[in-house]
Design an enzyme around this catalytic site. Sequence first.
Site, PDB file in Angstrom:
ATOM      1  N   GLY A  48      25.356 -28.491  -6.762  1.00 11.51           N
ATOM      2  CA  GLY A  48      25.488 -28.357  -8.202  1.00 11.51           C
ATOM      3  C   GLY A  48      26.914 -27.979  -8.539  1.00 11.51           C
ATOM      4  O   GLY A  48      27.377 -26.896  -8.160  1.00 11.51           O
ATOM      5  N   SER A 108      29.725 -27.379 -11.489  1.00 13.35           N
ATOM      6  CA  SER A 108      29.745 -27.063 -12.921  1.00 13.35           C
ATOM      7  C   SER A 108      31.022 -27.474 -13.624  1.00 13.35           C
ATOM      8  O   SER A 108      31.062 -27.586 -14.845  1.00 13.35           O
ATOM      9  CB  SER A 108      29.558 -25.559 -13.108  1.00 13.35           C
ATOM     10  OG  SER A 108      30.669 -24.863 -12.550  1.00 13.35           O
ATOM     11  N   GLY A 109      32.082 -27.653 -12.869  1.00 16.81           N
ATOM     12  CA  GLY A 109      33.397 -27.820 -13.468  1.00 16.81           C
ATOM     13  C   GLY A 109      34.233 -26.573 -13.304  1.00 16.81           C
ATOM     14  O   GLY A 109      35.426 -26.559 -13.615  1.00 16.81           O
ATOM     15  N   GLY A 110      33.615 -25.496 -12.810  1.00 13.99           N
ATOM     16  CA  GLY A 110      34.312 -24.250 -12.556  1.00 13.99           C
ATOM     17  C   GLY A 110      34.857 -24.178 -11.141  1.00 13.99           C
ATOM     18  O   GLY A 110      34.579 -25.035 -10.297  1.00 13.99           O
ATOM     19  N   VAL A 111      35.626 -23.116 -10.883  1.00 20.00           N
ATOM     20  CA  VAL A 111      36.320 -23.005  -9.598  1.00 20.00           C
ATOM     21  C   VAL A 111      35.365 -22.711  -8.438  1.00 20.00           C
ATOM     22  O   VAL A 111      35.571 -23.192  -7.321  1.00 20.00           O
ATOM     23  CB  VAL A 111      37.430 -21.926  -9.690  1.00 20.00           C
ATOM     24  CG1 VAL A 111      36.833 -20.537  -9.892  1.00 20.00           C
ATOM     25  CG2 VAL A 111      38.311 -21.954  -8.447  1.00 20.00           C
ATOM     26  N   ASP A 112      34.297 -21.948  -8.675  1.00 15.85           N
ATOM     27  CA  ASP A 112      33.424 -21.541  -7.572  1.00 15.85           C
ATOM     28  C   ASP A 112      32.684 -22.719  -6.942  1.00 15.85           C
ATOM     29  O   ASP A 112      32.636 -22.852  -5.715  1.00 15.85           O
ATOM     30  CB  ASP A 112      32.423 -20.490  -8.061  1.00 15.85           C
ATOM     31  CG  ASP A 112      33.088 -19.186  -8.456  1.00 15.85           C
ATOM     32  OD1 ASP A 112      34.121 -18.850  -7.852  1.00 15.85           O
ATOM     33  OD2 ASP A 112      32.588 -18.511  -9.367  1.00 15.85           O
ATOM     34  N   SER A 113      32.109 -23.577  -7.751  1.00 16.29           N
ATOM     35  CA  SER A 113      31.392 -24.723  -7.191  1.00 16.29           C
ATOM     36  C   SER A 113      32.369 -25.724  -6.570  1.00 16.29           C
ATOM     37  O   SER A 113      32.035 -26.410  -5.601  1.00 16.29           O
ATOM     38  CB  SER A 113      30.523 -25.393  -8.256  1.00 16.29           C
ATOM     39  OG  SER A 113      31.268 -25.734  -9.401  1.00 16.29           O
ATOM     40  N   CYS A 159      16.500 -20.048 -15.652  1.00 16.15           N
ATOM     41  CA  CYS A 159      17.145 -21.313 -15.318  1.00 16.15           C
ATOM     42  C   CYS A 159      17.231 -21.486 -13.806  1.00 16.15           C
ATOM     43  O   CYS A 159      16.965 -22.575 -13.281  1.00 16.15           O
ATOM     44  CB  CYS A 159      18.534 -21.374 -15.945  1.00 16.15           C
ATOM     45  SG  CYS A 159      19.398 -22.934 -15.663  1.00 16.15           S
ATOM     46  N   GLY A 187      27.614 -22.443  -6.286  1.00 16.69           N
ATOM     47  CA  GLY A 187      28.743 -21.538  -6.101  1.00 16.69           C
ATOM     48  C   GLY A 187      28.407 -20.087  -6.349  1.00 16.69           C
ATOM     49  O   GLY A 187      29.299 -19.291  -6.676  1.00 16.69           O
ATOM     50  N   CYS A 197      25.242 -19.950 -21.759  1.00 18.28           N
ATOM     51  CA  CYS A 197      25.825 -21.279 -21.985  1.00 18.28           C
ATOM     52  C   CYS A 197      25.427 -21.881 -23.322  1.00 18.28           C
ATOM     53  O   CYS A 197      26.215 -22.616 -23.933  1.00 18.28           O
ATOM     54  CB  CYS A 197      25.443 -22.214 -20.847  1.00 18.28           C
ATOM     55  SG  CYS A 197      23.674 -22.610 -20.729  1.00 18.28           S
TER      56      CYS A 197
END
Length: 348
Positions: free
Chosen positions: A8, A10-15, A94, A118, A192
Amino acid sequence: MNKKVLLGISGGVDSAVSAHILKAQGFDVTAVNCLFYKNGHSDTNAVEDARAVSQRLGIPFRTADMTDSFREKVIENFARTYVKGGTPNPCIVCNKQLKFGAMLERALEEGFDYIATGHYARIEKDAATGRYLLKKGLDPYKDQSYVLYCLNQKQLSHTLFPLGEMTKEQSRALAQELELVNAKKGDSQDICFIPDGDYAAFIERYLGKTFPEGSFTDTDGNILGTHKGIIRYTIGQRKGLGLALPAPMYVKEKDIERNRVILSDNESLFSKELYADNINLITCDRLDGPVRVKAKIRYAHKEQWATVTQENGDLLHIVFDEPQRAVARGQSAVLYDKDTVVGGGIIL
């Protein structure tokens, strides 16, 4: 043949960093960006960042529209719980229903061995019992085990958390080293589907109704003023009451039937025990007798020593050593044995 992982992203740094780690470990990684709620321009940015990272790392990328399931499983629960006077945690719902529920089932149907996210948490298999254990992430400031306590044995056995052994600083440094487009992207702090943080306005728009004014009272029933709609207040709240009172007062309780918000002094917000249902246990199938644990009653709460007893199957009775402030119905109580998540439930 390499194990297949559906990540998965998300567009974030962790994933993004998780994708790199999994690929470096030899997994066959496919990234999926799940759309849960349409926020307009921010959705497009997230998808494009996730796509760019996937291209940079040379892994397949896809999208999945889960907005209908998210509305049905998460937003409905959120609104319904608030209207009934509770304080829900939509991220936990979720995780249980969608990220590690529907997404995992879809992945297994398609022949993937694992899903990954992430999150900062760890999964280990107990050699003695054969059970999969959920443990805190090693970064104490980013540990997300609290919002993952609802995962069952099947979900844990098919999930990977590549960042569990890392700190946030290490993740961001690695993203910068890899020159990922989102290396300096900030962390999301809001729910979100309510980016402005105005829960009450969202619920009124979503349900198509307004909530009438009513009375602020003290614990003896004396009227102190008029509130602006019962869903606008949370347990323990002091600011934003709009009252001129001789001493500080806080929201202690919401009387839905009478449309009253009951206020008290700070000392009256403390309680030593609670009950929780909808429980999920990870370390065992059932708690035998009273068990000593540390417990958290919300994400930012510091764990506190308590004794927990399982009653009537799906009920936990938690008694704290010291009274805890502002225990809120609808939040989750999560139990720990050192760095291992024992389980938890929804506060009644």
